[in-house]
Design a protein around this motif. Sequence first.
Motif, PDB file in Angstrom:
ATOM      1  N   THR A 105     -12.160  -5.355  -4.007  1.00  0.00           N
ATOM      2  CA  THR A 105     -13.104  -4.257  -4.210  1.00  0.00           C
ATOM      3  C   THR A 105     -13.092  -3.266  -3.057  1.00  0.00           C
ATOM      4  O   THR A 105     -13.079  -2.051  -3.275  1.00  0.00           O
ATOM      5  CB  THR A 105     -14.525  -4.820  -4.395  1.00  0.00           C
ATOM      6  N   GLY A 106     -13.099  -3.769  -1.811  1.00  0.00           N
ATOM      7  CA  GLY A 106     -13.145  -2.881  -0.654  1.00  0.00           C
ATOM      8  C   GLY A 106     -11.951  -1.952  -0.582  1.00  0.00           C
ATOM      9  O   GLY A 106     -12.087  -0.746  -0.376  1.00  0.00           O
ATOM     10  N   GLU A 107     -10.760  -2.515  -0.762  1.00  0.00           N
ATOM     11  CA  GLU A 107      -9.553  -1.690  -0.712  1.00  0.00           C
ATOM     12  C   GLU A 107      -9.505  -0.719  -1.883  1.00  0.00           C
ATOM     13  O   GLU A 107      -9.129   0.450  -1.716  1.00  0.00           O
ATOM     14  CB  GLU A 107      -8.309  -2.566  -0.724  1.00  0.00           C
ATOM     15  N   ARG A 108      -9.881  -1.179  -3.055  1.00  0.00           N
ATOM     16  CA  ARG A 108      -9.850  -0.309  -4.237  1.00  0.00           C
ATOM     17  C   ARG A 108     -10.773   0.894  -4.048  1.00  0.00           C
ATOM     18  O   ARG A 108     -10.392   2.035  -4.337  1.00  0.00           O
ATOM     19  CB  ARG A 108     -10.252  -1.111  -5.471  1.00  0.00           C
ATOM     20  N   SER A 109     -11.985   0.656  -3.553  1.00  0.00           N
ATOM     21  CA  SER A 109     -12.919   1.767  -3.323  1.00  0.00           C
ATOM     22  C   SER A 109     -12.389   2.714  -2.254  1.00  0.00           C
ATOM     23  O   SER A 109     -12.538   3.934  -2.363  1.00  0.00           O
ATOM     24  CB  SER A 109     -14.288   1.220  -2.913  1.00  0.00           C
ATOM     25  N   ALA A 110     -11.771   2.155  -1.204  1.00  0.00           N
ATOM     26  CA  ALA A 110     -11.211   2.987  -0.138  1.00  0.00           C
ATOM     27  C   ALA A 110     -10.095   3.880  -0.668  1.00  0.00           C
ATOM     28  O   ALA A 110      -9.989   5.057  -0.299  1.00  0.00           O
ATOM     29  CB  ALA A 110     -10.698   2.103   0.996  1.00  0.00           C
ATOM     30  N   ARG A 111      -9.243   3.329  -1.516  1.00  0.00           N
ATOM     31  CA  ARG A 111      -8.137   4.117  -2.083  1.00  0.00           C
ATOM     32  C   ARG A 111      -8.667   5.233  -2.984  1.00  0.00           C
ATOM     33  O   ARG A 111      -8.130   6.344  -2.992  1.00  0.00           O
ATOM     34  CB  ARG A 111      -7.204   3.211  -2.890  1.00  0.00           C
ATOM     35  N   ILE A 112      -9.712   4.938  -3.742  1.00  0.00           N
ATOM     36  CA  ILE A 112     -10.316   5.973  -4.593  1.00  0.00           C
ATOM     37  C   ILE A 112     -10.825   7.123  -3.742  1.00  0.00           C
ATOM     38  O   ILE A 112     -10.601   8.306  -4.053  1.00  0.00           O
ATOM     39  CB  ILE A 112     -11.460   5.373  -5.440  1.00  0.00           C
ATOM     40  N   LEU A 113     -11.521   6.796  -2.631  1.00  0.00           N
ATOM     41  CA  LEU A 113     -12.017   7.835  -1.738  1.00  0.00           C
ATOM     42  C   LEU A 113     -10.868   8.604  -1.103  1.00  0.00           C
ATOM     43  O   LEU A 113     -10.895   9.849  -1.044  1.00  0.00           O
ATOM     44  CB  LEU A 113     -12.894   7.212  -0.646  1.00  0.00           C
ATOM     45  N   ALA A 114      -9.835   7.906  -0.643  1.00  0.00           N
ATOM     46  CA  ALA A 114      -8.692   8.570   0.005  1.00  0.00           C
ATOM     47  C   ALA A 114      -8.004   9.530  -0.948  1.00  0.00           C
ATOM     48  O   ALA A 114      -7.664  10.662  -0.570  1.00  0.00           O
ATOM     49  CB  ALA A 114      -7.709   7.518   0.512  1.00  0.00           C
TER      50      ALA A 114
END
Length: 365
Positions: free
Chosen positions: A312-321
């Motif tokens: 979840t953490g990485e997925r949300s970070a990639r969406i923001l990036a």
Amino acid sequence: MILIIILRPEDARHWCVRDTAGWTDVHTVRRYARGHWTQVLAELAPDLEPALDRLGRHVPCPVHGGRDGFRLFRDVRETGGGVCNTCGAFSDGFALLMWMNGWRFVDALRAVAATLPLSTGDGGSSLPISKPARTSSSAWRRAEIEKVWAESMDPRHSSAAPLRRYLAGRSLNHEGLAIRKLRFHPGLPYWHNGRRTGSYPAMIAPVTSPKGELITLHRTYLTEDGRKAAVAAPRKLMAYPEDLRLAGSAIRLEKAGAALGITEGIETALAVMLMTGEPAWAATSAGMLERFEPPTDVIALTIWADRDRSGTGERSARILADRMSAHGLTAEVRLPEMAIPKGASGVDWFDVLRAERRCVGHASL
């Protein structure tokens, strides 16, 4: 119609409502609501519609936003209950409505009673109890936020020792670390399932919009000796006024420059500042991270993501990036390289800082 609210002294948990038609009480309302809570919630809390359409499945939280921070229980028709990943579980519809609408218990009781054809129990007709005005919830929430903020104090205050102990115990009390945006409350009430279960010292952090407007407060409940309180959800956001948007907001721990770091948690942001010397803000959750909006003068954003087993953490970070890159900002995702310990759900950059400190400590022996 005259409405009288009476708390019977022989049973402080037994609320009664009376008008000219007769009596009703919480037990009567519960009995009539059982099996009908989905209809009640649909009428009294329209923002629950996505959750009502997908019973038992995660949907965006109606209070905090995000992508999957809330769900109604599968037995919601019988109980009216649900759970927020930030605020914890609400065992029945009364507690859920109090959280959603900023109501007192008696407000929720009156509102639910007004949606049901209640018998008075004495041969009378159904009880026409008027609903509380939902439009007042924004003003009520704003007043509660202002009250908690006014009661809080600077972390350096002599009474703020529990907060300083908490930060020291996590190696986050170094000289020069920006904690002036944090505040301390000496005795903040803790509510669970609509009931006050105690009062605790608390770390308070303001959550502000992209324009710098105060939206709500983040609370971390503590013990006097500086540990997290042993409660169901030691970290909670206060319900925010309905006329404001939580999406895009963050806890601003330091003034941003052209470069800014963003994390999920407060402690993670403090750890990043210690490791890099650069300003970092906290978005409070993965769902809030992916919706974050940096100030217009930021041109480079570093997303210090959590490494979770769920991803979840990485997925949300990639969406923001990806969203930031589409708007012309330089956006980099940084993930901890350390392995997730057995039995843990994930690691973050605060864990990295602690691991580095342990290595330095061992090397100096």
